[in-house]
Design an enzyme around this catalytic site. Sequence first.
Site, PDB file in Angstrom:
ATOM      1  N   GLU A  39      30.531  53.303  33.342  1.00 43.76           N
ATOM      2  CA  GLU A  39      31.111  52.096  33.507  1.00 43.76           C
ATOM      3  C   GLU A  39      31.631  51.712  34.837  1.00 43.76           C
ATOM      4  OE1 GLU A  39      32.830  50.040  29.986  1.00 43.76           O
ATOM      5  OE2 GLU A  39      34.515  49.930  31.458  1.00 43.76           O
TER       6      GLU A  39
ATOM      7  N   ARG B 145      28.483  22.857  57.615  1.00 47.12           N
ATOM      8  CA  ARG B 145      29.552  22.017  57.488  1.00 47.12           C
ATOM      9  C   ARG B 145      29.943  21.834  59.032  1.00 47.12           C
ATOM     10  NH1 ARG B 145      33.259  18.432  55.949  1.00 47.12           N
ATOM     11  NH2 ARG B 145      35.431  19.114  56.288  1.00 47.12           N
TER      12      ARG B 145
END
Length: 386
Positions: free
Chosen positions: A241, A267
């Site tokens: 995991e 932007r």
Amino acid sequence: MNFEFDAQTDQMCATIADFARNRLAGPDAFEPDGFRRRWRLVGEQGALGTVVPSAYGGLGQGAVTAAAIMEALGYGCMDTGFVFSLGAHVFACLTPIVEFGTEEQKQRWLPLLCSGKRIAAHCITEPEAGSDALSMRTRAERRGDAYVLNGDKSFTTNSPVADVFIVQTATRPGGGCFGLTSFVVEAGTPGLTVGKRYEKVGLDGSPTADVHFDDCTVPASQMLGPEGGGFGVFRTSMAWERTCLFALYLGTMRRVLETSIAYANERQQFGTAIGGFQAVSHRIVDMAVRLETARLMLYRAAWGLDRGSTDEVAPALAKLAVSEAAVQAGLDAVQIQGGLGVLHGQAETALRDALPARIFSGTNEIQKNNIARALGLGGRSPRSRA
């Protein structure tokens, strides 16, 4: 050293990422039927059986390929919580059955869990035993040919939708590493109940709840591994995991990096794209550096798993590096987008989904303790990293 995947793995990851982008978009609110529908789709792609031998319906791949597929899912799917649930199913539940299950257990459960027809949950954490797993209070008492389970588990991923549970119990309280035993418990077993689904700050697409055992009788044949062998099951699931599951955040960070670059180039402020401002461009460069560093550490840990390494430091380092990088990537994305970053969207979602990564699979503080112990700090001799 080879830092490239083979052509087959590259093609597989590209296919999985495209599939995740187009087929795994989640709803605004959790919906069990929709969750299972998407889950079965992933099973049909083979992504739930990556580490399961082909004899049981899996792909028979190793940790590196499994991590690559998780990275592709994290990159393509905007619902990071859903991908997290997939990873918990594969690495915390299927790998223990592959490693410790009897032939009967493998034949019964692995094909169903690989296909997506069944969902698994791993019950470890308790109200009084989180990082201190050896202090768990859920008991399993032998009574004839069965064990009777009593106790409470918390923060159990997938439990609200699970069909089968891998349950860690104490069969010999105070017995340390040899006092724990694991069981495979089917949903619907009398005495097993699941609590209300949590509302979380992040990973909303991953259903999580408490699990309660009240005189839950389980046949001895459903014991996973030997009695007293539960700590080995726990360590195996955590190694997989902490390595392979966290690859999903590599995919998320890659997606966030790309959108941050695109936003900075579009932007305009003071007559120029904000990507031309050093404060913005350097922040994005730092995002790229952290991603590449974490990625190298994670795949090194996966490479070790494939070679049978028992080194616990590499997975701990990988978990630590990836989770911290993911949180910072979310913060950077929010900062780059300014006011838009704090509105509902990809930047703030990435940050919220990254925050739990510092906690689950052993907190980052615990990882640092484990690494420090391996380095010989605190008067201990350094451990070999085989």
